[in-house]
Design a protein around this motif. Structure first.
Motif, PDB file in Angstrom:
ATOM      1  N   UNK A  15       0.715  -1.237   0.022  1.00  0.00           N
ATOM      2  CA  UNK A  15      -0.064   0.022   0.030  1.00  0.00           C
ATOM      3  C   UNK A  15       0.777   1.322  -0.100  1.00  0.00           C
ATOM      4  N   UNK A  16       1.902   1.378   0.858  1.00  0.00           N
ATOM      5  CA  UNK A  16       2.841   2.601   0.757  1.00  0.00           C
ATOM      6  C   UNK A  16       3.514   2.790  -0.546  1.00  0.00           C
ATOM      7  N   UNK A  17       3.934   1.523  -1.246  1.00  0.00           N
ATOM      8  CA  UNK A  17       4.588   1.558  -2.623  1.00  0.00           C
ATOM      9  C   UNK A  17       3.511   2.375  -3.270  1.00  0.00           C
ATOM     10  N   UNK A  18       2.304   1.732  -3.332  1.00  0.00           N
ATOM     11  CA  UNK A  18       1.383   2.520  -4.381  1.00  0.00           C
ATOM     12  C   UNK A  18       1.049   3.843  -4.190  1.00  0.00           C
ATOM     13  N   UNK A  19       1.125   4.177  -2.901  1.00  0.00           N
ATOM     14  CA  UNK A  19       0.914   5.647  -2.749  1.00  0.00           C
ATOM     15  C   UNK A  19       1.951   6.461  -3.372  1.00  0.00           C
ATOM     16  N   UNK A  20       3.453   5.826  -3.319  1.00  0.00           N
ATOM     17  CA  UNK A  20       4.511   6.777  -3.941  1.00  0.00           C
ATOM     18  C   UNK A  20       4.230   6.683  -5.394  1.00  0.00           C
ATOM     19  N   UNK A  21       3.743   5.541  -6.110  1.00  0.00           N
ATOM     20  CA  UNK A  21       3.524   5.559  -7.344  1.00  0.00           C
ATOM     21  C   UNK A  21       2.321   6.568  -7.924  1.00  0.00           C
ATOM     22  N   UNK A  22       1.083   6.721  -6.961  1.00  0.00           N
ATOM     23  CA  UNK A  22       0.258   7.487  -7.511  1.00  0.00           C
ATOM     24  C   UNK A  22       0.707   9.071  -7.392  1.00  0.00           C
ATOM     25  N   UNK A  23       1.946   9.363  -6.590  1.00  0.00           N
ATOM     26  CA  UNK A  23       2.064  10.552  -6.609  1.00  0.00           C
ATOM     27  C   UNK A  23       3.734  10.905  -7.209  1.00  0.00           C
ATOM     28  N   UNK A  24       4.053   9.871  -8.065  1.00  0.00           N
ATOM     29  CA  UNK A  24       5.123   9.641  -8.777  1.00  0.00           C
ATOM     30  C   UNK A  24       6.467  10.328  -7.958  1.00  0.00           C
ATOM     31  N   UNK A  25       6.454   9.794  -6.937  1.00  0.00           N
ATOM     32  CA  UNK A  25       7.559   9.790  -6.003  1.00  0.00           C
ATOM     33  C   UNK A  25       8.464   8.478  -5.621  1.00  0.00           C
ATOM     34  N   UNK A  26       8.248   7.666  -6.633  1.00  0.00           N
ATOM     35  CA  UNK A  26       9.147   6.287  -6.365  1.00  0.00           C
ATOM     36  C   UNK A  26      10.374   6.407  -6.737  1.00  0.00           C
ATOM     37  N   UNK A 116      -1.804  -2.724  18.000  1.00  0.00           N
ATOM     38  CA  UNK A 116      -1.924  -3.048  16.434  1.00  0.00           C
ATOM     39  C   UNK A 116      -1.612  -2.120  15.391  1.00  0.00           C
ATOM     40  N   UNK A 117      -2.373  -0.935  15.783  1.00  0.00           N
ATOM     41  CA  UNK A 117      -2.569   0.242  14.788  1.00  0.00           C
ATOM     42  C   UNK A 117      -0.868   0.901  14.570  1.00  0.00           C
ATOM     43  N   UNK A 118      -0.384   0.959  15.759  1.00  0.00           N
ATOM     44  CA  UNK A 118       1.041   1.424  15.829  1.00  0.00           C
ATOM     45  C   UNK A 118       2.077   0.492  15.002  1.00  0.00           C
ATOM     46  N   UNK A 119       1.586  -0.565  15.039  1.00  0.00           N
ATOM     47  CA  UNK A 119       2.618  -1.819  14.293  1.00  0.00           C
ATOM     48  C   UNK A 119       2.238  -1.539  12.995  1.00  0.00           C
ATOM     49  N   UNK A 120       1.107  -1.395  12.841  1.00  0.00           N
ATOM     50  CA  UNK A 120       0.747  -1.312  11.235  1.00  0.00           C
ATOM     51  C   UNK A 120       1.173  -0.139  10.812  1.00  0.00           C
ATOM     52  N   UNK A 121       1.178   0.824  11.477  1.00  0.00           N
ATOM     53  CA  UNK A 121       1.837   2.140  10.901  1.00  0.00           C
ATOM     54  C   UNK A 121       3.346   2.021  10.476  1.00  0.00           C
ATOM     55  N   UNK A 122       4.018   1.387  11.563  1.00  0.00           N
ATOM     56  CA  UNK A 122       5.406   1.097  11.574  1.00  0.00           C
ATOM     57  C   UNK A 122       5.750   0.230  10.030  1.00  0.00           C
ATOM     58  N   UNK A 123       4.840  -0.526   9.894  1.00  0.00           N
ATOM     59  CA  UNK A 123       5.329  -1.581   8.560  1.00  0.00           C
ATOM     60  C   UNK A 123       4.848  -0.705   7.337  1.00  0.00           C
ATOM     61  N   UNK A 124       4.005  -0.041   7.246  1.00  0.00           N
ATOM     62  CA  UNK A 124       3.719   1.147   6.261  1.00  0.00           C
ATOM     63  C   UNK A 124       4.731   1.988   6.219  1.00  0.00           C
ATOM     64  N   UNK A 125       5.479   2.793   7.003  1.00  0.00           N
ATOM     65  CA  UNK A 125       6.720   3.339   6.857  1.00  0.00           C
ATOM     66  C   UNK A 125       7.782   2.768   6.610  1.00  0.00           C
ATOM     67  N   UNK A 126       8.100   1.528   7.067  1.00  0.00           N
ATOM     68  CA  UNK A 126       9.061   0.677   6.139  1.00  0.00           C
ATOM     69  C   UNK A 126       9.042   0.622   4.877  1.00  0.00           C
ATOM     70  N   UNK A 127       7.614   0.424   4.193  1.00  0.00           N
ATOM     71  CA  UNK A 127       7.343   0.042   2.891  1.00  0.00           C
ATOM     72  C   UNK A 127       7.417   1.452   2.188  1.00  0.00           C
ATOM     73  N   UNK A 128       7.114   2.718   2.826  1.00  0.00           N
ATOM     74  CA  UNK A 128       7.124   3.865   2.257  1.00  0.00           C
ATOM     75  C   UNK A 128       8.576   4.428   1.995  1.00  0.00           C
ATOM     76  N   UNK A 129       9.426   4.182   2.951  1.00  0.00           N
ATOM     77  CA  UNK A 129      10.854   4.692   2.963  1.00  0.00           C
ATOM     78  C   UNK A 129      11.620   3.579   1.883  1.00  0.00           C
ATOM     79  N   UNK A 130      11.461   2.355   2.023  1.00  0.00           N
ATOM     80  CA  UNK A 130      12.034   1.334   1.302  1.00  0.00           C
ATOM     81  C   UNK A 130      11.222   0.504   0.430  1.00  0.00           C
ATOM     82  N   UNK A 131      10.616   1.050  -0.472  1.00  0.00           N
ATOM     83  CA  UNK A 131       9.691   0.254  -1.446  1.00  0.00           C
ATOM     84  C   UNK A 131      10.453  -0.881  -2.002  1.00  0.00           C
ATOM     85  N   UNK A 132       9.409  -2.129  -2.016  1.00  0.00           N
ATOM     86  CA  UNK A 132      10.128  -3.384  -2.724  1.00  0.00           C
ATOM     87  C   UNK A 132      11.040  -3.168  -4.076  1.00  0.00           C
TER      88      UNK A 132
END
Length: 299
Positions: A15-26, A116-132
């Motif tokens: 989901x985080x990587x898709x956000x970056x793609x949507x805003x051409x920030x990948x 669980x919400x804090x953990x989910x935000x952590x995983x989102x952040x990891x994917x946002x800063x470091x897309x697969x």
């Protein structure tokens, strides 16, 4: 997080990587200020003396802002904290469930919260800063273990611990990371290749570090004595997770300094070409045997 936790983690990072793609920030390093501008969120530093929280998501009607802590004096952690607040903003359900006190939600990013919400935000952040899609090429260039983690950290401008988790998520290596504090496990992650090794146990939060390991000996030293210390040794995966077979393992240890934590990276190169089959249970063709014994190198 409910259901399959591994699947949920992957979904959050996707989901985080898709956000970056949507805003051409990948691209690396991800431009967090540009993302904030694109969605109309204001970024602001918290006062340096403010401790106990990593950041805040501010909400006033339909307007949002992000404040991030600077007391740690670590760019990677600051960026991860911002990404964490973006997680609360972008992940479905968070804005309806996380508490806002006087218009502010206070977070503790960095995989230290059991919420669980804090953990989910952590995983989102990891994917946002470091897309697969951008991490894969880095891993193909770097040596396994700590060098791969540091390569991710440098190119993504992320924290070392978040980079370590992304390494474990993405690598084909048989590896694990353990983050500990005062001789006890904070969290442990294993790569898919290592999970396939039969008979292993798991290091749970609060468990003592395995006695006799390099990590345990370093963690036992006074914080001031081990600050910034790093070391490496050869050990056996049995010393860490038990199991049914001995596997030579490289144990790399780095003192993180922040909050008295230690990072351990365990790498089992022997398992990279292992088929995880009992040789007594199958007949191997000449072609398969030749392939199995031909050395493989990363491109």
């Amino acid at each position: 997080m409910t259901g399959n936790p591994d699947l949920k983690q992957k979904q959050l990072m996707r989901r985080a990587e898709l956000v970056l793609k949507e805003h051409t920030l990948l691209t690396l390093p991800v431009d967090l200020e540009a993302l904030a501008q694109a969605v109309g969120i204001h970024l602001r530093e918290m006062e340096s003396k403010t401790e106990g929280v990593s950041g805040m998501l501010l909400r006033y009607g339909d307007q949002f802002g992000i404040m991030y802590a600077t007391h740690v004096d670590n760019e990677g952690f600051e960026r991860f904290s911002i990404g964490h607040e973006f997680g609360h903003y972008f992940v479905d359900g968070h804005l309806d469930h996380i508490p806002f006190d006087d218009g502010a939600h206070r977070s503790r990013a960095g995989f230290v919260s059991d919420d669980p919400y804090e953990r989910e935000a952590d995983y989102f952040s990891a994917g946002l800063l470091m897309p697969s899609s951008l991490i894969g090429p880095i891993l193909r260039r770097a040596q396994e273990g700590l060098p791969s983690i540091e390569a991710i950290c440098g190119e993504a401008k992320a924290s070392l611990t978040a980079s370590a988790i992304r390494y474990i998520n993405e690598t084909d290596d048989a590896a694990a990371i353990v983050v500990s504090r005062q001789g006890q496990v904070d969290y442990c992650f294993k790569s898919e290749a290592l999970k396939r090794l039969k008979g292993q146990s798991w290091l749970r939060k609060g468990a003592p570090l395995p006695t006799g390991t390099l990590t345990a000996s370093i963690a036992a030293r006074p914080a001031a004595e081990r600050r910034g210390h790093r070391d490496e040794t050869e050990t056996d995966i049995l010393d860490w997770f038990g199991g049914e077979r001995a596997v030579r393992t490289v144990e790399q240890v780095v003192d993180l300094g922040r909050y008295d934590r230690v990072l351990t990276v365990l790498s089992c190169a022997q398992l990279v070409d292992d088929t995880y089959r009992d040789e007594d249970d199958f007949d191997e063709s000449d072609e398969a045997m030749e392939a199995r014994w031909t050395p493989r190198f990363r491109p």
